[in-house]
Design a protein around this motif. Structure first.
Motif, PDB file in Angstrom:
ATOM      1  N   GLY A 122      40.590  32.147  38.769  1.00 27.62           N
ATOM      2  CA  GLY A 122      40.008  31.747  40.038  1.00 27.62           C
ATOM      3  C   GLY A 122      40.932  31.874  41.222  1.00 27.62           C
ATOM      4  N   LEU A 123      41.814  32.858  41.181  1.00 24.33           N
ATOM      5  CA  LEU A 123      42.757  33.034  42.285  1.00 24.33           C
ATOM      6  C   LEU A 123      42.067  33.653  43.501  1.00 24.33           C
ATOM      7  CD1 LEU A 123      45.900  34.394  40.398  1.00 24.33           C
ATOM      8  CD2 LEU A 123      45.438  32.040  41.112  1.00 24.33           C
ATOM      9  N   GLN A 124      42.493  33.230  44.663  1.00 26.50           N
ATOM     10  CA  GLN A 124      41.994  33.813  45.903  1.00 26.50           C
ATOM     11  C   GLN A 124      42.606  35.204  46.076  1.00 26.50           C
ATOM     12  OE1 GLN A 124      42.880  31.396  49.292  1.00 26.50           O
ATOM     13  NE2 GLN A 124      41.340  32.357  50.609  1.00 26.50           N
ATOM     14  N   PHE A 125      41.823  36.142  46.632  1.00 25.42           N
ATOM     15  CA  PHE A 125      42.259  37.542  46.800  1.00 25.42           C
ATOM     16  C   PHE A 125      42.645  38.158  45.444  1.00 25.42           C
ATOM     17  CE2 PHE A 125      43.964  35.145  50.576  1.00 25.42           C
ATOM     18  CZ  PHE A 125      42.989  35.544  51.486  1.00 25.42           C
ATOM     19  N   PHE A 126      41.865  37.894  44.393  1.00 22.03           N
ATOM     20  CA  PHE A 126      42.239  38.319  43.039  1.00 22.03           C
ATOM     21  C   PHE A 126      42.379  39.829  42.885  1.00 22.03           C
ATOM     22  CE2 PHE A 126      37.615  37.643  43.125  1.00 22.03           C
ATOM     23  CZ  PHE A 126      37.140  38.884  42.701  1.00 22.03           C
ATOM     24  N   THR A 127      41.689  40.597  43.740  1.00 18.31           N
ATOM     25  CA  THR A 127      41.819  42.058  43.632  1.00 18.31           C
ATOM     26  C   THR A 127      43.232  42.537  43.975  1.00 18.31           C
ATOM     27  OG1 THR A 127      41.004  42.291  45.892  1.00 18.31           O
ATOM     28  CG2 THR A 127      39.386  42.487  44.108  1.00 18.31           C
ATOM     29  N   ALA A 128      43.957  41.700  44.724  1.00 19.32           N
ATOM     30  CA  ALA A 128      45.326  42.078  45.087  1.00 19.32           C
ATOM     31  C   ALA A 128      46.214  42.213  43.857  1.00 19.32           C
ATOM     32  CB  ALA A 128      45.921  41.048  46.047  1.00 19.32           C
ATOM     33  N   ALA A 129      45.894  41.492  42.780  1.00 13.55           N
ATOM     34  CA  ALA A 129      46.675  41.609  41.543  1.00 13.55           C
ATOM     35  C   ALA A 129      46.621  43.038  41.014  1.00 13.55           C
ATOM     36  CB  ALA A 129      46.149  40.634  40.498  1.00 13.55           C
ATOM     37  N   GLY A 130      45.449  43.664  41.149  1.00 12.31           N
ATOM     38  CA  GLY A 130      45.310  45.061  40.726  1.00 12.31           C
ATOM     39  C   GLY A 130      46.129  45.992  41.588  1.00 12.31           C
ATOM     40  N   ILE A 131      46.164  45.716  42.891  1.00 15.91           N
ATOM     41  CA  ILE A 131      46.964  46.541  43.813  1.00 15.91           C
ATOM     42  C   ILE A 131      48.444  46.441  43.464  1.00 15.91           C
ATOM     43  CG2 ILE A 131      47.666  46.850  46.217  1.00 15.91           C
ATOM     44  CD1 ILE A 131      44.901  45.819  47.034  1.00 15.91           C
ATOM     45  N   LEU A 132      48.911  45.225  43.200  1.00 18.26           N
ATOM     46  CA  LEU A 132      50.324  45.030  42.865  1.00 18.26           C
ATOM     47  C   LEU A 132      50.669  45.731  41.541  1.00 18.26           C
ATOM     48  CD1 LEU A 132      50.800  41.274  43.850  1.00 18.26           C
ATOM     49  CD2 LEU A 132      51.295  43.318  45.199  1.00 18.26           C
ATOM     50  N   THR A 133      49.727  45.720  40.604  1.00 23.20           N
ATOM     51  CA  THR A 133      49.957  46.426  39.337  1.00 23.20           C
ATOM     52  C   THR A 133      50.065  47.923  39.566  1.00 23.20           C
ATOM     53  OG1 THR A 133      48.841  44.746  38.014  1.00 23.20           O
ATOM     54  CG2 THR A 133      48.978  46.957  37.068  1.00 23.20           C
ATOM     55  N   ILE A 134      49.161  48.467  40.376  1.00 24.54           N
ATOM     56  CA  ILE A 134      49.169  49.907  40.667  1.00 24.54           C
ATOM     57  C   ILE A 134      50.507  50.322  41.285  1.00 24.54           C
ATOM     58  CG2 ILE A 134      48.156  51.699  42.148  1.00 24.54           C
ATOM     59  CD1 ILE A 134      45.456  50.221  41.791  1.00 24.54           C
ATOM     60  N   LEU A 135      51.007  49.482  42.182  1.00 21.60           N
ATOM     61  CA  LEU A 135      52.279  49.791  42.847  1.00 21.60           C
ATOM     62  C   LEU A 135      53.468  49.687  41.902  1.00 21.60           C
ATOM     63  CD1 LEU A 135      51.690  47.876  46.207  1.00 21.60           C
ATOM     64  CD2 LEU A 135      51.642  50.347  45.852  1.00 21.60           C
ATOM     65  N   SER A 136      53.286  49.005  40.766  1.00 25.68           N
ATOM     66  CA  SER A 136      54.383  48.839  39.801  1.00 25.68           C
ATOM     67  C   SER A 136      54.453  49.965  38.779  1.00 25.68           C
ATOM     68  CB  SER A 136      54.224  47.499  39.059  1.00 25.68           C
ATOM     69  OG  SER A 136      54.220  46.420  39.969  1.00 25.68           O
ATOM     70  N   ILE A 137      53.370  50.732  38.651  1.00 21.98           N
ATOM     71  CA  ILE A 137      53.356  51.826  37.665  1.00 21.98           C
ATOM     72  C   ILE A 137      54.219  52.967  38.183  1.00 21.98           C
ATOM     73  CG2 ILE A 137      51.942  53.459  36.389  1.00 21.98           C
ATOM     74  CD1 ILE A 137      51.440  50.582  35.605  1.00 21.98           C
ATOM     75  N   GLN A 138      55.275  53.295  37.451  1.00 24.02           N
ATOM     76  CA  GLN A 138      56.229  54.331  37.842  1.00 24.02           C
ATOM     77  C   GLN A 138      56.402  55.333  36.701  1.00 24.02           C
ATOM     78  OE1 GLN A 138      57.681  54.462  40.968  1.00 24.02           O
ATOM     79  NE2 GLN A 138      56.412  52.690  41.512  1.00 24.02           N
ATOM     80  N   PRO A 139      57.008  56.486  36.993  1.00 25.56           N
ATOM     81  CA  PRO A 139      57.174  57.511  35.949  1.00 25.56           C
ATOM     82  C   PRO A 139      58.065  57.088  34.785  1.00 25.56           C
ATOM     83  CG  PRO A 139      57.453  58.452  38.137  1.00 25.56           C
ATOM     84  CD  PRO A 139      57.429  56.977  38.306  1.00 25.56           C
ATOM     85  N   THR A 140      59.016  56.174  35.033  1.00 28.94           N
ATOM     86  CA  THR A 140      59.937  55.750  33.977  1.00 28.94           C
ATOM     87  C   THR A 140      60.089  54.232  33.972  1.00 28.94           C
ATOM     88  OG1 THR A 140      61.920  55.865  35.371  1.00 28.94           O
ATOM     89  CG2 THR A 140      61.252  57.903  34.246  1.00 28.94           C
ATOM     90  N   LYS A 141      60.624  53.699  32.872  1.00 25.15           N
ATOM     91  CA  LYS A 141      60.813  52.256  32.746  1.00 25.15           C
ATOM     92  C   LYS A 141      61.819  51.737  33.765  1.00 25.15           C
ATOM     93  CE  LYS A 141      59.855  52.187  27.760  1.00 25.15           C
ATOM     94  NZ  LYS A 141      60.419  51.912  26.416  1.00 25.15           N
TER      95      LYS A 141
END
Length: 318
Positions: free
Chosen positions: A28-47
């Motif tokens: 029930g977090l407010q602006f919950f879609t932002a969690a998806g945005i932050l995840t997308i920004l964390s996906i990188q080519p390497t660990k």
């Protein structure tokens, strides 16, 4: 148009974003879609890049929250104040070398601006979004495809090309002519570049490892290729073929038959020393063209000495 394809990184991004949003929405977090945005920004080519991305985003977000709290609470929630915050915020994260986190931190700052009220509940909400978004991103990004087979393939391909190149050099020294067009040199350069790229990616996927034997191997071959490209003009422009050329041809033929990733350079350095001794015992030139040919061949021997020293500096692979 390029062929339509879905790569592993695309799948990770889609799955990670969906999971992060689902978790944030469940709590029930407010602006919950932002969690998806932050995840997308964390996906990188390497660990390693993924860890660095999360680090820069966390640091920049905390700085952004601090600026937002100070300026919005003192001067009010208005576009002018938001602009002033950005004017101060951007140089700060640039100076701290965390500018990669600008977008993610801006997302959090916009949430604070939209609510118009800085509260503890809002702060907890944003921290939870960060924990879910970055956490899911890191977990998803821990999976990386195995590139070992690609490294072995490029190594074998490179050695096959190198054998061909050395054999062609031996043939030219023995026969004085060849129909070889040298395309293996261009292909070998491409294989070396691709191999180094894969090896560097492998290093980046092992957080605690600083170097990679494959990377050192491809780097060693790249330096050897530079020597080969440098010496080819010396032997392809010989004015005459001499007895010394046949002697060197036998050595190059032997070398071409023993190209591998192990370290046998010491043995061939000894053989090359014997070639030098035999070279010195041969008759001196009796005309200008023979003198030029012998001088070019001796320079070639010296370059091959450096070629083997480079290989000797490499510890070798199984």
């Amino acid at each position: 148009m390029k062929k339509f394809s879905i790569g592993y990184r695309t799948l990770k991004t889609a799955i990670g974003a969906a999971v992060a949003i689902a978790i944030a929405q469940y709590f029930g977090l407010q602006f919950f879609t932002a969690a998806g945005i932050l995840t997308i920004l964390s996906i990188q080519p390497t660990k390693r890049k993924s860890l660095h991305a999360v680090y820069t985003r966390i640091v920049s977000t905390f700085i952004g929250i601090a600026y937002a709290f100070i300026f919005f609470e003192i001067f009010g929630y208005s576009p002018v104040v938001l602009g002033i915050v950005m004017i101060l915020f951007i140089p700060t994260i640039v100076s701290l070398k965390v500018v990669e986190g600008f977008i993610s931190s801006s997302v959090i700052m916009m949430h604070i601006y939209l609510t118009g009220n800085f509260t503890v509940d809002l702060l907890i909400n944003e921290f939870c979004l960060m924990a879910i978004g970055y956490g899911v991103g890191l977990v998803v990004n821990m999976y990386m495809p195995d590139i070992q087979q690609g490294l072995y393939y490029h190594r074998e391909k490179l050695e096959s090309l190198l054998k061909k190149i050395l054999a062609e050099i031996a043939g030219y020294l023995r026969d004085g002519d060849t129909l070889w067009d040298g395309h293996e040199l261009i292909e070998m350069a491409k294989v070396v570049e691709a191999g180094k790229g894969l090896a560097f990616q492998d290093v980046e996927n092992h957080v605690t490892r600083k170097e990679n034997t494959f990377y050192l191997y491809f780097d060693m071959r790249e330096r050897q290729l530079e020597i080969i490209e440098r010496v080819l003009p010396k032997i392809t422009t010989l004015p005459v073929m001499t007895e010394q050329a046949t002697l060197i041809a036998a050595f190059m033929e032997d070398l071409s038959e023993h190209v591998h990733s192990g370290n046998t350079a010491s043995r061939f350095l000894e053989k090359l020393d014997k070639v030098k001794e035999e070279f010195a015992k041969m008759p001196l030139p009796n005309d200008h063209e023979t003198f030029l040919a012998m001088a070019a061949l001796y320079q070639f021997i010296e370059e091959m000495d450096e070629y083997l020293v480079i290989k000797q500096s490499f510890k070798g692979m199984k």
